[in-house]
Design a protein around this motif. Structure first.
Motif: not given
Length: 397
Positions: A310-314, A352-361, A376-377, A383-386
Motif C-alpha cells: 500500500x505504501x508503495x502504491x500510494x 484495459x483496452x489501451x493500457x493493459x491495466x485492469x482496475x475496478x470502477x 487491489x495491491x 506488478x504494482x510498479x509496472x
C-alpha cells in the motif's frame, strides 16, 4: 387433428421485479473484457496473487485421500466450529461458544444467510457506503429497502459521519450493515464509533450485520484486528458477524466462511443453511481448520506485505498530477480518483483496452464511488510498479 390457437400475447418470461432491478457487477463487466489476455495486469478482484499456503492445501488433499467426500452437518463439522470459536475467543478476548458458530460456504453465502434470517419484504436496511455491491444487493433480493450513509474524507482520510449514521438508524430500521475495514475504501471503524453505534442499536432493537472479512488486515502493527462489534457481544444482543477464509488466509477459491450469531438462532440457522447449500465439502473444512490452527504466521506475513505494498502504491500514485488518494486503516485496496475522469466505468474499460491495466470502477460500489477507481495491491511490488507505469503512460497520451 387441429391445434387450438389463441390471439392472446404470451407474457414475457422474466424474473421478478426485485431481481430485475439488481445492479449487475460492474467489476465483472470490466474483468470480462480483459480476462484471458496475457497482456493485461489484473488488479480488479480482491485477492492475493499468491496461492493458498501449502499446509492448508495438504490438509485438503489428505482429506480427499481418506475419502471424506460425504455430506456433513449443516452448521459445519464440530471440529471446525470449535476451531472458529477458539480463534474468535482468543482474537477478541471474549468467550465465543461453538454453539454460536456456523461454518458456511463462503463469506457472501454468510451474508445471504444472515439477511434471510432477519429480513422480510419492506424492511428498512441502513448501510455505510461505498460498499461491495453484493452486500447491499442481497437485502434488495429479499425485498428490503436500503438507505446508504456515505463515508466522508476528513483531513485526507476516509471517515465516518457518525451523527449522520445515527440519525439514519431510526427506530423503524431492521438492520444496520457495517463493513470494516471497508471494501473498497479501506476505512476502518474506531472503537468509540463501535460503542456509539451498538448503544444506539441496542436502544432501538436494530440488528447489526458486521462484515468482518478484512478484520485481520489492518495497517496498525499494534492491532491484531480491527475494532469489533463481536468483542462487545452480550446475551440478548442482535449482532451477526460474517467472516471468510478468503482474504487473510489467501483462500478465495475455496468458498468457506463463518457466521457468529446469537445461539438462539442456531436451530433456524440449520434450516436456512439446509435450504441454501446444505453443507460444506469436508476437505474444505479440513483446510479451514488447518488455517486456523497453524495460520498465524501466514496472516502476519500477508499483513506486512499489504502494508508495504500500500505504501508503495500510494507513493507512486501520488507522484502523478491530478491523482488523489485518501488514507485508510486496512483491507487490501487503494481507492483513488483522477481529476477530469467522472465516468470511471468508461475509464476502466479504456485502461484495459489501451493500457493493459485492469482496475475496478468506483461506480461498482454505488453512486458514492462514481469518479473513483479501486486498485487491489495484494500483489508482487514489481506488478504494482509496472501498473503505475502503464497508468502514467495512458494519462500522458
Amino acid at each position: 387433428m387441429t391445434v387450438a390457437t389463441t390471439s392472446s400475447p404470451i407474457a414475457a418470461v422474466l424474473a421478478r421485479p426485485d431481481v430485475q432491478s439488481l445492479q449487475s457487477s460492474l467489476i465483472r463487466d470490466v474483468a470480462n473484457a480483459g480476462m484471458g489476455r496475457t497482456d493485461v495486469l489484473p488488479f480488479w478482484f480482491g485477492e492475493s496473487d499468491q496461492p493458498t499456503p501449502r499446509f492448508i492445501r495438504e490438509a485438503a488433499m489428505a482429506s480427499l485421500e481418506q475419502g471424506e467426500t460425504f455430506y456433513s452437518q449443516n452448521l459445519g463439522r464440530p471440529y471446525l466450529r470449535e476451531a472458529i470459536a477458539d480463534y474468535l475467543s482468543d482474537l477478541h478476548h471474549t468467550a465465543v461458544a461453538p454453539g454460536r458458530v456456523a461454518a458456511v460456504g463462503s463469506g457472501v453465502s454468510g451474508l445471504m444467510i444472515a439477511a434471510q434470517m432477519v429480513l422480510s419484504p419492506g424492511d428498512r436496511v441502513v448501510a455505510v457506503t461505498p460498499l461491495w455491491p453484493n452486500i447491499v444487493e442481497i437485502p434488495r433480493i429479499l425485498g428490503a429497502e436500503v438507505t446508504r450513509v456515505p463515508l466522508t474524507i476528513r483531513n485526507g482520510r476516509w471517515s465516518l459521519d457518525l451523527d449522520h449514521l445515527l440519525a439514519a438508524l431510526t427506530p423503524d430500521t431492521r438492520l444496520a450493515i457495517i463493513n470494516s475495514p471497508n471494501n473498497p475504501t479501506g476505512w476502518t471503524i474506531e472503537e468509540t464509533e463501535v460503542d456509539a453505534v451498538l448503544a444506539h442499536c441496542r436502544k432501538n432493537g436494530i440488528w447489526v450485520l458486521s462484515d468482518d472479512v478484512y478484520e485481520r488486515l489492518v495497517h496498525d502493527p499494534r492491532r491484531r484486528s480491527a475494532p469489533s462489534f463481536l468483542r462487545r457481544y452480550e446475551a440478548g444482543d442482535r449482532i451477526i458477524s460474517v467472516n471468510s477464509f478468503s482474504k487473510a488466509w489467501s483462500m478465495t477459491g475455496w468458498r468457506v466462511g463463518w457466521l457468529a450469531a446469537p445461539e438462539t438462532l442456531s436451530n433456524d440457522l440449520t434450516k436456512v443453511i439446509e435450504y441454501n447449500t446444505s453443507c460444506i465439502l469436508e476437505p474444505v473444512q479440513r483446510a479451514a481448520a488447518a488455517a486456523l490452527s497453524a495460520g498465524e504466521p501466514t496472516v502476519a506475513k500477508l499483513r506486512a506485505e499489504l502494508t508495504a505494498s500500500r505504501t508503495l502504491l500510494v507513493e507512486e500514485l501520488s507522484r502523478i498530477a491530478g491523482v488523489s488518494v485518501p488514507d485508510a486503516g486496512g483491507a487490501m485496496y487503494v481507492f483513488f480518483r483522477i481529476e477530469g475522469f467522472a465516468d470511471t466505468l468508461a475509464l476502466a474499460k479504456r485502461l484495459v483496452e489501451e493500457a493493459g491495466l485492469g482496475l475496478a470502477p468506483g461506480g461498482a460500489f454505488g453512486p458514492e464511488g462514481d469518479g473513483w477507481l479501486r486498485w487491489c495491491h495484494a500483489v508482487d511490488p514489481e506488478k504494482l510498479r509496472e501498473g503505475v507505469k502503464r497508468l502514467r503512460g495512458f494519462l500522458g497520451r
